[in-house]
Design an enzyme around this catalytic site. Structure first.
Site, short mmCIF file in Angstrom:
data_model
loop_
_atom_site.label_atom_id
_atom_site.label_comp_id
_atom_site.label_asym_id
_atom_site.label_seq_id
_atom_site.Cartn_x
_atom_site.Cartn_y
_atom_site.Cartn_z
N ASP A 166 -31.08 -32.50 8.61
CA ASP A 166 -30.05 -33.43 8.12
C ASP A 166 -30.63 -34.06 6.86
OD1 ASP A 166 -28.11 -35.23 7.51
OD2 ASP A 166 -28.27 -36.41 9.37
N LYS A 222 -18.68 -38.46 15.04
CA LYS A 222 -19.19 -39.78 15.41
C LYS A 222 -18.00 -40.71 15.66
CE LYS A 222 -23.46 -39.75 12.60
NZ LYS A 222 -23.95 -40.00 11.21
N GLU A 224 -34.90 -43.21 15.52
CA GLU A 224 -34.29 -42.36 16.55
C GLU A 224 -35.34 -41.74 17.47
OE1 GLU A 224 -31.53 -39.59 14.83
OE2 GLU A 224 -30.17 -41.18 14.23
N ASP A 281 -21.25 -34.53 7.57
CA ASP A 281 -21.31 -35.81 8.29
C ASP A 281 -20.67 -36.89 7.41
OD1 ASP A 281 -22.02 -38.17 9.56
OD2 ASP A 281 -24.17 -37.96 9.26
N GLU A 310 -27.24 -30.16 7.51
CA GLU A 310 -26.21 -31.21 7.47
C GLU A 310 -26.33 -32.01 6.17
OE1 GLU A 310 -26.36 -33.55 11.06
OE2 GLU A 310 -25.67 -35.36 10.03
N LYS A 334 -26.06 -34.14 19.17
CA LYS A 334 -27.21 -34.62 18.39
C LYS A 334 -27.43 -36.08 18.78
CE LYS A 334 -28.40 -35.38 13.52
NZ LYS A 334 -27.76 -35.96 12.34
N ARG A 341 -25.58 -42.48 16.72
CA ARG A 341 -25.95 -43.15 15.48
C ARG A 341 -27.42 -43.56 15.58
NH1 ARG A 341 -21.55 -43.71 11.88
NH2 ARG A 341 -23.34 -43.75 10.49
N SER A 342 -27.98 -43.95 14.46
CA SER A 342 -29.39 -44.37 14.51
C SER A 342 -29.52 -45.70 15.24
CB SER A 342 -29.96 -44.44 13.10
OG SER A 342 -29.13 -45.20 12.26
N GLN A 378 -33.82 -36.75 5.80
CA GLN A 378 -33.74 -37.72 6.90
C GLN A 378 -34.20 -37.18 8.25
OE1 GLN A 378 -30.25 -40.57 7.34
NE2 GLN A 378 -29.86 -39.20 9.05
P1 PGA Z 1 -26.97 -42.84 10.90
O1 PGA Z 1 -27.69 -41.44 10.89
O2 PGA Z 1 -26.49 -43.14 12.26
O3 PGA Z 1 -28.02 -43.79 10.41
O4 PGA Z 1 -25.81 -42.72 9.91
C1 PGA Z 1 -27.32 -40.37 11.69
C2 PGA Z 1 -26.97 -39.16 10.84
O5 PGA Z 1 -27.01 -39.21 9.60
O6 PGA Z 1 -26.58 -38.13 11.38
ZN ZN Z 2 -26.20 -37.15 9.17
#
Ligand code: PGA
Ligand code: ZN
Length: 434
Positions: free
Chosen positions: A247, A341, A210, A316, A290, A392, A370-371, A168
Protein backbone atom coordinates in the site's frame (compact mmCIF):
# COMPACT_ATOMS: atom_id res chain seq x y z
CA UNK A 1 -44.82 -4.97 21.17
CA UNK A 2 -42.68 -7.45 23.13
CA UNK A 3 -41.25 -9.14 20.04
CA UNK A 4 -41.19 -5.99 17.94
CA UNK A 5 -38.04 -4.87 16.10
CA UNK A 6 -38.94 -1.23 16.75
CA UNK A 7 -36.12 1.08 17.85
CA UNK A 8 -37.01 2.47 21.28
CA UNK A 9 -33.74 4.09 22.37
CA UNK A 10 -30.39 5.34 21.06
CA UNK A 11 -27.42 6.19 23.18
CA UNK A 12 -23.82 7.18 22.41
CA UNK A 13 -20.56 8.02 24.11
CA UNK A 14 -17.02 9.12 23.42
CA UNK A 15 -14.54 6.25 23.78
CA UNK A 16 -10.85 5.97 22.82
CA UNK A 17 -9.43 4.20 19.78
CA UNK A 18 -6.16 2.27 19.37
CA UNK A 19 -4.17 5.52 19.07
CA UNK A 20 -5.80 6.83 22.26
CA UNK A 21 -7.90 9.30 20.28
CA UNK A 22 -11.60 9.84 20.86
CA UNK A 23 -14.13 8.04 18.69
CA UNK A 24 -17.88 7.44 18.67
CA UNK A 25 -19.67 4.41 20.15
CA UNK A 26 -23.42 4.07 19.55
CA UNK A 27 -26.06 1.83 21.17
CA UNK A 28 -29.48 0.92 19.82
CA UNK A 29 -32.19 -0.77 21.86
CA UNK A 30 -35.32 -2.42 20.45
CA UNK A 31 -38.78 -2.98 21.93
CA UNK A 32 -38.11 -6.72 22.19
CA UNK A 33 -35.02 -6.07 24.34
CA UNK A 34 -32.52 -6.66 21.52
CA UNK A 35 -29.45 -4.47 21.61
CA UNK A 36 -26.76 -3.42 19.12
CA UNK A 37 -23.53 -1.53 19.78
CA UNK A 38 -20.87 -0.34 17.32
CA UNK A 39 -17.83 1.93 17.19
CA UNK A 40 -16.53 4.14 14.37
CA UNK A 41 -12.89 3.63 13.29
CA UNK A 42 -10.60 6.45 12.15
CA UNK A 43 -7.85 6.78 9.52
CA UNK A 44 -4.54 8.66 9.42
CA UNK A 45 -3.83 8.65 5.69
CA UNK A 46 -7.33 9.90 5.02
CA UNK A 47 -8.45 10.46 1.43
CA UNK A 48 -9.61 13.90 0.31
CA UNK A 49 -12.92 12.49 -0.97
CA UNK A 50 -13.88 10.58 2.19
CA UNK A 51 -16.96 11.57 4.15
CA UNK A 52 -16.41 13.91 7.09
CA UNK A 53 -15.28 12.87 10.55
CA UNK A 54 -16.78 15.39 12.96
CA UNK A 55 -14.29 16.55 15.64
CA UNK A 56 -14.95 19.13 18.37
CA UNK A 57 -11.86 21.25 17.60
CA UNK A 58 -11.57 22.36 21.21
CA UNK A 59 -7.80 22.58 21.62
CA UNK A 60 -7.91 22.10 25.39
CA UNK A 61 -9.63 18.69 25.13
CA UNK A 62 -7.92 15.74 23.45
CA UNK A 63 -5.98 18.13 21.20
CA UNK A 64 -9.21 19.18 19.54
CA UNK A 65 -10.03 15.59 18.51
CA UNK A 66 -13.01 15.11 20.88
CA UNK A 67 -16.23 13.77 19.35
CA UNK A 68 -18.73 15.08 21.92
CA UNK A 69 -20.60 17.02 19.24
CA UNK A 70 -21.05 13.83 17.17
CA UNK A 71 -22.22 12.03 20.33
CA UNK A 72 -24.71 14.84 21.05
CA UNK A 73 -26.04 14.57 17.49
CA UNK A 74 -26.80 10.88 18.05
CA UNK A 75 -28.55 11.49 21.36
CA UNK A 76 -30.51 14.40 19.92
CA UNK A 77 -31.47 14.69 16.26
CA UNK A 78 -30.57 11.16 15.18
CA UNK A 79 -32.42 9.50 18.06
CA UNK A 80 -35.49 11.63 17.36
CA UNK A 81 -35.43 10.55 13.70
CA UNK A 82 -34.95 6.83 14.31
CA UNK A 83 -37.04 6.03 17.38
CA UNK A 84 -40.16 4.19 16.28
CA UNK A 85 -38.59 2.77 13.09
CA UNK A 86 -38.28 -0.92 12.24
CA UNK A 87 -34.58 -1.73 12.69
CA UNK A 88 -34.74 -4.33 9.93
CA UNK A 89 -35.17 -1.60 7.33
CA UNK A 90 -31.43 -0.97 7.05
CA UNK A 91 -31.72 0.88 3.75
CA UNK A 92 -34.52 3.07 5.04
CA UNK A 93 -32.55 3.87 8.19
CA UNK A 94 -29.40 4.66 6.24
CA UNK A 95 -31.13 6.90 3.75
CA UNK A 96 -32.93 8.66 6.60
CA UNK A 97 -29.53 9.29 8.25
CA UNK A 98 -28.04 10.70 5.06
CA UNK A 99 -31.13 12.83 4.36
CA UNK A 100 -31.17 14.13 7.93
CA UNK A 101 -27.54 15.21 7.62
CA UNK A 102 -28.35 16.95 4.35
CA UNK A 103 -24.74 17.47 3.14
CA UNK A 104 -22.89 15.37 0.56
CA UNK A 105 -19.89 14.82 2.86
CA UNK A 106 -22.07 14.12 5.94
CA UNK A 107 -20.39 17.07 7.59
CA UNK A 108 -23.30 18.44 9.58
CA UNK A 109 -24.01 15.49 11.90
CA UNK A 110 -20.66 13.77 11.26
CA UNK A 111 -20.08 10.55 9.31
CA UNK A 112 -18.58 9.08 12.50
CA UNK A 113 -21.96 9.59 14.23
CA UNK A 114 -23.97 8.23 11.30
CA UNK A 115 -21.75 5.19 10.74
CA UNK A 116 -21.74 4.07 14.39
CA UNK A 117 -25.56 4.23 14.35
CA UNK A 118 -25.83 2.44 11.00
CA UNK A 119 -23.61 -0.42 12.20
CA UNK A 120 -25.37 -0.62 15.59
CA UNK A 121 -28.71 -0.93 13.76
CA UNK A 122 -27.44 -3.96 11.82
CA UNK A 123 -26.22 -5.56 15.03
CA UNK A 124 -29.54 -4.97 16.79
CA UNK A 125 -31.44 -6.38 13.80
CA UNK A 126 -29.25 -9.50 13.74
CA UNK A 127 -29.87 -9.99 17.46
CA UNK A 128 -33.60 -9.55 16.94
CA UNK A 129 -33.54 -12.21 14.22
CA UNK A 130 -31.33 -14.52 16.32
CA UNK A 131 -28.78 -14.80 13.49
CA UNK A 132 -25.06 -13.99 13.50
CA UNK A 133 -24.16 -10.56 12.09
CA UNK A 134 -22.39 -12.03 9.04
CA UNK A 135 -25.56 -13.91 8.20
CA UNK A 136 -27.68 -10.79 8.45
CA UNK A 137 -25.22 -8.84 6.27
CA UNK A 138 -25.34 -11.61 3.65
CA UNK A 139 -29.12 -11.25 3.62
CA UNK A 140 -28.86 -7.48 3.12
CA UNK A 141 -26.19 -7.83 0.43
CA UNK A 142 -27.77 -10.81 -1.31
CA UNK A 143 -24.37 -12.40 -1.74
CA UNK A 144 -22.84 -15.81 -1.07
CA UNK A 145 -20.75 -15.93 2.09
CA UNK A 146 -17.09 -16.96 2.21
CA UNK A 147 -14.07 -16.74 4.47
CA UNK A 148 -11.74 -13.96 3.25
CA UNK A 149 -8.06 -14.24 2.35
CA UNK A 150 -6.12 -11.94 4.70
CA UNK A 151 -3.68 -9.31 3.40
CA UNK A 152 -1.53 -8.56 6.40
CA UNK A 153 0.81 -5.76 7.30
CA UNK A 154 4.35 -6.85 8.20
CA UNK A 155 6.35 -3.61 7.77
CA UNK A 156 5.02 -0.06 8.15
CA UNK A 157 6.08 3.35 6.93
CA UNK A 158 4.28 6.55 6.00
CA UNK A 159 1.72 8.13 8.31
CA UNK A 160 1.58 4.97 10.45
CA UNK A 161 5.24 4.96 11.45
CA UNK A 162 6.39 8.55 11.86
CA UNK A 163 7.01 8.70 8.08
CA UNK A 164 9.98 6.32 8.59
CA UNK A 165 9.71 4.79 5.09
CA UNK A 166 8.11 6.35 2.02
CA UNK A 167 5.70 3.48 1.29
CA UNK A 168 3.03 2.95 3.95
CA UNK A 169 2.48 -0.82 4.10
CA UNK A 170 4.50 -3.88 3.12
CA UNK A 171 1.98 -6.69 3.44
CA UNK A 172 1.84 -10.40 2.87
CA UNK A 173 -0.82 -12.64 1.32
CA UNK A 174 -0.50 -16.38 2.10
CA UNK A 175 -1.54 -17.53 -1.37
CA UNK A 176 -0.80 -21.19 -0.60
CA UNK A 177 -3.19 -21.39 2.35
CA UNK A 178 -6.15 -23.72 2.02
CA UNK A 179 -8.21 -22.31 4.88
CA UNK A 180 -8.50 -19.08 6.82
CA UNK A 181 -6.93 -20.59 9.93
CA UNK A 182 -3.99 -21.90 7.91
CA UNK A 183 -3.60 -18.43 6.36
CA UNK A 184 -3.52 -16.88 9.83
CA UNK A 185 -0.87 -19.32 11.00
CA UNK A 186 1.33 -18.58 7.96
CA UNK A 187 1.02 -14.82 8.44
CA UNK A 188 1.85 -15.16 12.08
CA UNK A 189 4.99 -17.13 11.21
CA UNK A 190 6.10 -14.41 8.79
CA UNK A 191 5.42 -11.63 11.29
CA UNK A 192 7.46 -13.37 14.00
CA UNK A 193 10.23 -14.24 11.54
CA UNK A 194 10.42 -10.57 10.45
CA UNK A 195 10.90 -9.52 14.08
CA UNK A 196 13.66 -12.12 14.56
CA UNK A 197 15.49 -11.05 11.39
CA UNK A 198 15.27 -7.42 12.49
CA UNK A 199 16.48 -8.25 15.98
CA UNK A 200 19.47 -10.06 14.51
CA UNK A 201 20.34 -6.80 12.75
CA UNK A 202 19.85 -4.72 15.88
CA UNK A 203 16.88 -2.91 14.36
CA UNK A 204 14.16 -1.67 16.67
CA UNK A 205 11.10 -3.95 16.77
CA UNK A 206 8.73 -1.40 18.31
CA UNK A 207 5.25 -1.45 16.84
CA UNK A 208 3.76 1.00 14.35
CA UNK A 209 0.08 2.04 14.47
CA UNK A 210 -1.24 -1.17 12.88
CA UNK A 211 1.08 -3.50 14.80
CA UNK A 212 3.59 -3.71 11.93
CA UNK A 213 7.34 -3.34 12.31
CA UNK A 214 9.09 -0.19 11.25
CA UNK A 215 12.69 -0.77 10.24
CA UNK A 216 12.93 2.83 8.99
CA UNK A 217 14.84 1.85 5.86
CA UNK A 218 15.38 4.59 3.35
CA UNK A 219 14.68 2.44 0.30
CA UNK A 220 11.67 0.25 -0.56
CA UNK A 221 14.04 -2.39 -1.93
CA UNK A 222 15.57 -2.89 1.52
CA UNK A 223 12.11 -3.44 3.03
CA UNK A 224 11.22 -5.91 0.26
CA UNK A 225 14.49 -7.78 0.79
CA UNK A 226 13.65 -8.04 4.48
CA UNK A 227 10.22 -9.43 3.52
CA UNK A 228 11.96 -12.10 1.40
CA UNK A 229 14.33 -13.01 4.25
CA UNK A 230 11.35 -13.28 6.60
CA UNK A 231 9.59 -15.69 4.20
CA UNK A 232 12.72 -17.79 4.06
CA UNK A 233 13.11 -17.77 7.84
CA UNK A 234 9.45 -18.80 8.14
CA UNK A 235 10.06 -21.71 5.74
CA UNK A 236 7.64 -20.35 3.12
CA UNK A 237 8.26 -20.23 -0.64
CA UNK A 238 7.85 -16.77 -2.17
CA UNK A 239 5.34 -16.75 -5.02
CA UNK A 240 4.07 -20.22 -4.14
CA UNK A 241 3.13 -20.19 -0.46
CA UNK A 242 3.30 -16.50 0.09
CA UNK A 243 3.22 -13.23 -1.86
CA UNK A 244 3.74 -9.53 -1.25
CA UNK A 245 1.25 -6.66 -1.37
CA UNK A 246 2.06 -2.96 -1.15
CA UNK A 247 0.00 0.00 0.00
CA UNK A 248 1.91 2.98 -1.32
CA UNK A 249 -0.61 5.53 0.07
CA UNK A 250 0.73 7.80 -2.67
CA UNK A 251 -1.65 10.70 -1.96
CA UNK A 252 0.50 11.28 1.12
CA UNK A 253 3.61 11.63 -1.09
CA UNK A 254 2.10 13.93 -3.70
CA UNK A 255 3.30 17.55 -3.71
CA UNK A 256 2.77 19.97 -6.57
CA UNK A 257 2.48 17.28 -9.22
CA UNK A 258 5.46 15.27 -7.98
CA UNK A 259 5.80 12.13 -5.91
CA UNK A 260 8.27 13.02 -3.19
CA UNK A 261 10.04 9.90 -1.88
CA UNK A 262 12.47 11.21 0.70
CA UNK A 263 14.10 7.84 1.44
CA UNK A 264 14.72 7.17 -2.24
CA UNK A 265 15.91 10.79 -2.62
CA UNK A 266 13.52 11.19 -5.55
CA UNK A 267 10.91 13.65 -6.77
CA UNK A 268 9.20 11.43 -9.34
CA UNK A 269 6.85 12.54 -12.10
CA UNK A 270 3.77 10.28 -12.51
CA UNK A 271 5.54 8.31 -15.26
CA UNK A 272 8.67 7.87 -13.16
CA UNK A 273 6.57 6.71 -10.22
CA UNK A 274 4.96 4.09 -12.49
CA UNK A 275 8.37 2.83 -13.68
CA UNK A 276 9.68 2.74 -10.11
CA UNK A 277 6.78 0.58 -8.89
CA UNK A 278 6.80 -1.59 -12.04
CA UNK A 279 10.49 -2.23 -11.36
CA UNK A 280 9.72 -3.40 -7.81
CA UNK A 281 6.96 -5.66 -9.17
CA UNK A 282 9.43 -7.23 -11.63
CA UNK A 283 12.01 -8.01 -8.95
CA UNK A 284 9.79 -9.21 -6.10
CA UNK A 285 6.71 -11.49 -5.91
CA UNK A 286 4.29 -8.56 -5.67
CA UNK A 287 0.69 -9.55 -6.39
CA UNK A 288 -1.20 -6.46 -5.24
CA UNK A 289 -0.48 -2.72 -5.20
CA UNK A 290 -2.78 -0.20 -3.51
CA UNK A 291 -2.88 3.57 -4.04
CA UNK A 292 0.17 3.60 -6.31
CA UNK A 293 -0.71 7.15 -7.35
CA UNK A 294 -2.46 10.24 -6.00
CA UNK A 295 -6.24 10.18 -5.45
CA UNK A 296 -6.89 12.61 -8.34
CA UNK A 297 -4.13 11.56 -10.75
CA UNK A 298 -6.56 9.60 -12.97
CA UNK A 299 -4.41 9.60 -16.13
CA UNK A 300 -1.43 8.01 -14.45
CA UNK A 301 -3.74 5.57 -12.68
CA UNK A 302 -5.00 4.44 -16.09
CA UNK A 303 -1.50 4.05 -17.43
CA UNK A 304 -0.36 2.20 -14.30
CA UNK A 305 -3.29 -0.23 -14.60
CA UNK A 306 -2.45 -1.09 -18.21
CA UNK A 307 1.28 -1.31 -17.43
CA UNK A 308 0.81 -4.04 -14.78
CA UNK A 309 -1.92 -6.31 -16.20
CA UNK A 310 -1.00 -9.24 -13.96
CA UNK A 311 -1.12 -7.44 -10.66
CA UNK A 312 -4.11 -6.59 -8.48
CA UNK A 313 -4.40 -2.79 -8.57
CA UNK A 314 -6.37 -1.52 -5.57
CA UNK A 315 -8.00 1.89 -5.19
CA UNK A 316 -8.32 3.20 -1.62
CA UNK A 317 -8.09 7.02 -1.43
CA UNK A 318 -8.94 6.89 -5.15
CA UNK A 319 -12.36 5.22 -4.68
CA UNK A 320 -13.15 6.04 -1.01
CA UNK A 321 -15.82 3.29 -0.97
CA UNK A 322 -17.98 5.59 -3.08
CA UNK A 323 -20.25 4.22 -5.80
CA UNK A 324 -19.71 7.16 -8.15
CA UNK A 325 -15.93 7.11 -7.88
CA UNK A 326 -15.82 3.32 -8.37
CA UNK A 327 -18.04 3.74 -11.44
CA UNK A 328 -15.64 6.38 -12.77
CA UNK A 329 -12.77 3.94 -12.26
CA UNK A 330 -14.63 1.21 -14.14
CA UNK A 331 -15.49 3.57 -17.02
CA UNK A 332 -11.89 4.74 -17.26
CA UNK A 333 -10.28 1.28 -16.99
CA UNK A 334 -8.59 2.27 -13.77
CA UNK A 335 -7.62 -0.35 -11.16
CA UNK A 336 -9.19 -3.80 -10.83
CA UNK A 337 -9.96 -3.86 -7.10
CA UNK A 338 -11.54 -1.59 -4.50
CA UNK A 339 -10.61 -1.20 -0.87
CA UNK A 340 -13.77 -1.12 1.24
CA UNK A 341 -13.83 1.02 4.38
CA UNK A 342 -17.18 1.67 6.08
CA UNK A 343 -16.14 5.05 7.42
CA UNK A 344 -15.11 6.36 4.02
CA UNK A 345 -18.74 5.91 3.01
CA UNK A 346 -20.68 6.67 6.18
CA UNK A 347 -23.37 3.95 6.18
CA UNK A 348 -23.60 0.17 5.89
CA UNK A 349 -26.04 0.36 2.95
CA UNK A 350 -23.77 2.80 1.09
CA UNK A 351 -20.85 0.45 1.68
CA UNK A 352 -22.83 -2.53 0.34
CA UNK A 353 -23.69 -0.51 -2.78
CA UNK A 354 -20.00 0.28 -3.29
CA UNK A 355 -19.17 -3.44 -3.04
CA UNK A 356 -21.88 -4.28 -5.50
CA UNK A 357 -20.69 -1.61 -7.95
CA UNK A 358 -17.15 -3.04 -7.79
CA UNK A 359 -18.51 -6.55 -8.33
CA UNK A 360 -20.55 -5.50 -11.35
CA UNK A 361 -17.26 -5.02 -13.23
CA UNK A 362 -15.51 -8.00 -11.60
CA UNK A 363 -13.32 -5.74 -9.50
CA UNK A 364 -11.96 -7.52 -6.45
CA UNK A 365 -13.01 -6.17 -3.03
CA UNK A 366 -10.79 -5.90 0.04
CA UNK A 367 -12.66 -5.05 3.25
CA UNK A 368 -10.30 -2.93 5.34
CA UNK A 369 -9.74 -1.69 8.87
CA UNK A 370 -8.41 1.82 9.57
CA UNK A 371 -5.16 2.62 11.30
CA UNK A 372 -7.23 3.87 14.26
CA UNK A 373 -9.42 0.97 15.37
CA UNK A 374 -11.39 -0.26 18.35
CA UNK A 375 -12.35 -3.66 19.74
CA UNK A 376 -15.33 -3.66 17.35
CA UNK A 377 -15.20 -6.71 15.04
CA UNK A 378 -17.82 -5.54 12.52
CA UNK A 379 -15.51 -5.72 9.48
CA UNK A 380 -14.85 -9.44 10.04
CA UNK A 381 -18.58 -10.10 9.65
CA UNK A 382 -18.79 -7.65 6.76
CA UNK A 383 -16.04 -9.46 4.84
CA UNK A 384 -17.68 -12.86 5.38
CA UNK A 385 -21.27 -11.69 4.84
CA UNK A 386 -20.52 -9.98 1.54
CA UNK A 387 -18.16 -12.75 0.40
CA UNK A 388 -15.69 -9.92 -0.22
CA UNK A 389 -12.83 -12.33 -0.88
CA UNK A 390 -10.11 -10.39 0.94
CA UNK A 391 -9.63 -8.57 4.24
CA UNK A 392 -6.95 -6.15 5.39
CA UNK A 393 -6.85 -5.70 9.16
CA UNK A 394 -3.28 -4.64 9.93
CA UNK A 395 -0.66 -6.82 11.57
CA UNK A 396 -1.25 -9.81 13.85
CA UNK A 397 -0.40 -7.74 16.91
CA UNK A 398 -2.52 -5.48 19.17
CA UNK A 399 -5.95 -6.46 20.40
CA UNK A 400 -7.89 -4.06 18.18
CA UNK A 401 -6.48 -6.05 15.19
CA UNK A 402 -6.62 -9.51 16.80
CA UNK A 403 -10.26 -8.96 17.79
CA UNK A 404 -11.05 -9.14 14.06
CA UNK A 405 -8.68 -12.02 13.23
CA UNK A 406 -10.13 -13.95 16.17
CA UNK A 407 -13.72 -13.20 15.17
CA UNK A 408 -12.92 -14.76 11.79
CA UNK A 409 -11.67 -17.89 13.58
CA UNK A 410 -15.00 -18.11 15.42
CA UNK A 411 -16.98 -17.64 12.21
CA UNK A 412 -14.86 -20.28 10.46
CA UNK A 413 -15.66 -22.73 13.24
CA UNK A 414 -19.38 -21.87 13.39
CA UNK A 415 -20.28 -21.66 9.76
CA UNK A 416 -17.94 -23.97 7.82
CA UNK A 417 -17.98 -21.61 4.85
CA UNK A 418 -15.77 -21.97 1.78
CA UNK A 419 -12.42 -20.15 1.91
CA UNK A 420 -12.04 -17.57 -0.85
CA UNK A 421 -8.33 -18.40 -1.12
CA UNK A 422 -6.68 -16.88 -4.17
CA UNK A 423 -9.95 -16.84 -6.13
CA UNK A 424 -10.88 -13.42 -4.77
CA UNK A 425 -7.57 -11.84 -5.82
CA UNK A 426 -7.35 -10.09 -9.21
CA UNK A 427 -3.79 -11.04 -10.00
CA UNK A 428 -3.10 -13.29 -12.95
CA UNK A 429 0.56 -13.69 -11.98
CA UNK A 430 -0.83 -15.92 -9.20
CA UNK A 431 -1.75 -18.62 -11.66
CA UNK A 432 1.86 -18.70 -12.85
CA UNK A 433 3.15 -18.86 -9.31
CA UNK A 434 0.98 -21.74 -8.17
P1 PGA B 1 -5.58 4.75 7.23
O1 PGA B 1 -4.67 3.69 6.48
O2 PGA B 1 -6.61 4.04 8.01
O3 PGA B 1 -4.60 5.51 8.07
O4 PGA B 1 -6.19 5.62 6.14
C1 PGA B 1 -5.14 2.48 5.98
C2 PGA B 1 -4.90 2.38 4.49
O5 PGA B 1 -4.36 3.31 3.86
O6 PGA B 1 -5.28 1.39 3.88
ZN1 ZN C 1 -4.54 2.44 1.79
Amino acid sequence: MKSSPTIIALDARQILDSRGRPTVEADIRLADGSFGRACAPSGASTGRHEVWELRDRQPNRYDGLGVLSAVANIKGEIAAALIGRDVQDQEGIDSALVALDGTSSLKRLGANALLAVSMAAARAAATHRCVPLYHYIAELAGTAMSMPMPMTNILSGGAHAGRGMDLQDFLTIPVGAESYSEALEMISRVRSAAASVMQSENLSTLLADEGGLSPGYSKAEQALTLMMRSFEAAGLRPGIDIGIALDVAASELYEDGRYVLKGEKQRFSGEEMISFLAGLARNFPIISIEDALDQDDWDHWRHFTSELPNVQIVGDDLFVTNVDRIRLGIDRNVANAALIKLNQNGTLSGTLSAISMARSASYATVVSARSGETEDTFIADLAVGTGAGQIKIGSVRNSERLAKYNQLLRIEEDARLPFAGVKGIRASNLALAR
